[in-house]
Design an enzyme around this catalytic site. Structure first.
Site, PDB file in Angstrom:
ATOM      1  CD  GLU A 129      -3.818   1.253   1.890  1.00 25.93           C
ATOM      2  OE1 GLU A 129      -4.211   2.444   2.004  1.00 25.93           O
ATOM      3  OE2 GLU A 129      -4.405   0.398   1.208  1.00 25.93           O
TER       4      GLU A 129
ATOM      5  CD  GLU B 106      -8.783   1.472   3.419  1.00 26.87           C
ATOM      6  OE1 GLU B 106      -9.423   2.168   2.605  1.00 26.87           O
ATOM      7  OE2 GLU B 106      -7.783   1.889   4.018  1.00 26.87           O
TER       8      GLU B 106
HETATM    9  C1  BG6 Z   1      -6.941   3.892   1.428  1.00 29.51           C
HETATM   10  C2  BG6 Z   1      -7.004   3.061   0.183  1.00 29.51           C
HETATM   11  O1  BG6 Z   1      -8.238   4.108   1.821  1.00 29.51           O
HETATM   12  O2  BG6 Z   1      -6.420   5.162   1.357  1.00 29.51           O
HETATM   13  C3  BG6 Z   1      -6.117   3.530  -0.944  1.00 29.51           C
HETATM   14  O3  BG6 Z   1      -6.788   1.714   0.456  1.00 29.51           O
HETATM   15  C4  BG6 Z   1      -6.160   5.040  -1.016  1.00 29.51           C
HETATM   16  O4  BG6 Z   1      -6.506   2.913  -2.135  1.00 29.51           O
HETATM   17  C5  BG6 Z   1      -5.598   5.579   0.292  1.00 29.51           C
HETATM   18  O5  BG6 Z   1      -5.498   5.587  -2.115  1.00 29.51           O
HETATM   19  C6  BG6 Z   1      -5.508   7.077   0.332  1.00 29.51           C
HETATM   20  O6  BG6 Z   1      -6.741   7.648   0.061  1.00 29.51           O
HETATM   21  P1  BG6 Z   1      -6.858   8.935  -0.832  1.00 29.51           P
HETATM   22  O7  BG6 Z   1      -8.300   9.246  -0.906  1.00 29.51           O
HETATM   23  O8  BG6 Z   1      -6.075   9.976  -0.133  1.00 29.51           O
HETATM   24  O9  BG6 Z   1      -6.244   8.543  -2.148  1.00 29.51           O
END
Ligand code: BG6
Length: 466
Positions: free
Chosen positions: A371, A164
């Site tokens: 993800e 990202e």
């Molecule tokens: C993604 C990242 O942007 O989102 C993760 O790759 C991150 O590392 C995840 O934890 C969720 O984001 P947040 O801000 O809700 O923890």
């Protein structure tokens, strides 16, 4: 019969800084997050990853939980300063051993490792030399990648260079909410260029070392929808696609920047500045696959005359502004949308649409959903963690992914975020994503959530039972 291909991988993901802890143990150097999170007021309630969920010491227990769940693949990142405390040069063998043991333990349980080389924890020593704004960091990244290939390439087949770029560059150099806390769009664009060069150098090294595997890049997948049918909002949406998608995917999948936007950034900011050979380096080192992190879509409206480096309602760089353009666009709340407690719209159709958008623009590139998940405050009922909203969220997104596969997309694996509850960069431990709960009041004891058992049966039925 589910539409999932026979070799489709059911996985889950984490990242080093968010789970490992042991931030200064066994010879590890400091990362920019170790330093930044210790500056008062930079993170939610001053939380940091010093201990995180202690995966560094609980690795065997955590992998046993993965195995019991039936997990087929595990996406994790390597902490660069754990291997190279100064970012380059002297190797910390204790750090090398930790990941080697993790890989061996995963393989002993038939879990396919997927490595992300960079999930935001740059060695502080390299930041002190200019971080992502200087070419020497890209060169140090190549050295680090070669070290990882030489130590783990005999056992690991799936590699991603970066996670990202829009987030760590956007927050690091535009909103300033991540290290190094700069607020300068021109510097952001140049830093982003060095990341693409670092990626290309690492892909080149991967080919030169003849690693028997695949290497890719992980991006945010963020479909955009115009709020209205007006011509202005449609143009605004195309610009949002150009900035948030094409700028980030084209260099690693086509080997060059989108031309119109490149001409504009160079006219306004004089960046990105190319060095001799950059064009060729990008062109000759394309990805084998693309990793897609999908959480939500954004709704777009034309932005009449505002320009700033402010953030949007998600606390992220506010569209258009990051490239220094005014009169462009901004993201707004969709009045009909369903939102999480953190104001992220839940829109499963966006996963189908996003995958198809990538296929349309980049052809038959293999994809992994690296993800996807729901950040929530999970309810505890009679001692059990009943995270039904997470099950609903994931179930809808698996269906959306299945629909894209049925339309011909080459999606090869699914990695919900996250395997275990972990540190959210700016939201501390309150925002939970995991299948496994971690009790911060009881020695970080692990407990299986309702979603753990649900995902176990999804995997066992190859996606049919969900
Ligand atoms: C993604 C990242 O942007 O989102 C993760 O790759 C991150 O590392 C995840 O934890 C969720 O984001 P947040 O801000 O809700 O923890």
């Amino acid at each position: 019969m589910a539409a999932f291909p026979k070799d489709f991988l059911w996985g889950a993901a984490t990242a080093a800084y968010q789970v490992e802890g042991a931030h200064n143990e066994d010879g590890k150097g400091l990362s920019i997050w170790d330093v930044f999170s210790h500056l008062p007021g930079t993170t939610y309630q001053n939380t940091n990853g010093d201990v995180a969920v202690d995966h560094y010491h609980c690795m065997q227990e955590d992998v046993a939980l993965m195995a019991e769940m039936g997990l087929q693949s595990y996406r994790f990142s390597i902490s660069w300063p754990r291997l190279l405390p100064n970012g380059r040069g002297e190797v910390n063998e204790a750090g090398v051993k930790f990941y080697s043991d993790l890989i061996d333990t995963l393989l002993a349980h038939n879990i396919v490792p997927m490595i992300t080389l960079y999930h935001w924890d740059l060695p502080q020593a390299l930041q002190d030399e200019g971080g992502w704004e200087v070419r020497s960091t890209a060169e140090a990244f190549e050295e680090y990648a070669r070290l990882c290939y030489s130590r783990y390439g005999d056992r690991v087949k799936l590699w991603a260079t970066f996670n990202e770029t829009i987030v760590f560059i956007g927050h690091g150099y535009i909103t300033g909410s991540h290290p190094p806390s700069v607020r300068d769009p021109g510097r952001a664009i140049q830093a982003c260029h060095q990341v693409f060069i670092a990626h290309a150098l690492a892909v080149k090294a991967f080919r030169e070392m003849k690693i028997a595997g695949e290497i890719g890049f992980v991006n945010v997948l963020q479909p955009h929808t115009a709020l209205t049918n007006s011509a202005e909002d449609k143009v605004a949406t195309e610009l949002a696609d150009a900035i948030h998608t094409h700028w980030l995917y084209d260099p690693v999948l086509k080997g060059h920047y989108p031309e119109a936007l490149l001409a504009q950034t160079q006219a306004i900011w004089g960046v990105p500045r190319f060095e001799a050979g950059d064009d060729e380096l990008l062109r000759n080192n394309l990805c084998d696959f693309i990793g897609l992190n999908y959480y939500r879509r954004e709704t777009v409206v034309a932005n009449p005359g505002e320009t700033s480096t402010a953030s949007n309602h998600n606390g992220e760089p506010n569209s258009g502004a990051e490239f220094g353009f005014k009169d462009l666009f901004k993201f707004v709340r969709n009045p009909d949308g369903v939102y999480t407690d953190w104001d992220w719209e839940i829109w499963p159709q966006g996963l189908t649409d996003g995958i198809m958008m990538i296929k349309e623009r980049y052809g038959d590139i293999p994809m992994y959903i690296t993800e996807n998940g729901l950040g929530a405050k999970d309810p505890i009922v009679d001692g059990e963690i009943v995270d039904q909203p997470r099950i609903d969220y994931l179930s809808m997104h698996i269906e959306a992914m299945e629909n894209a596969i049925a339309k011909g997309a080459d999606v090869r694996g699914y990695y919900p975020w996250s395997f275990i509850d972990l540190l959210s960069w700016l939201n501390g431990y309150k925002k939970q994503y995991g299948f496994v709960y971690v009790d911060h009041n009881q020695n970080l004891a692990r407990k299986r959530k309702k979603s753990y058992f649900w995902y176990q049966s999804v995997i066992a039925s190859h996606g049919e039972q969900r």
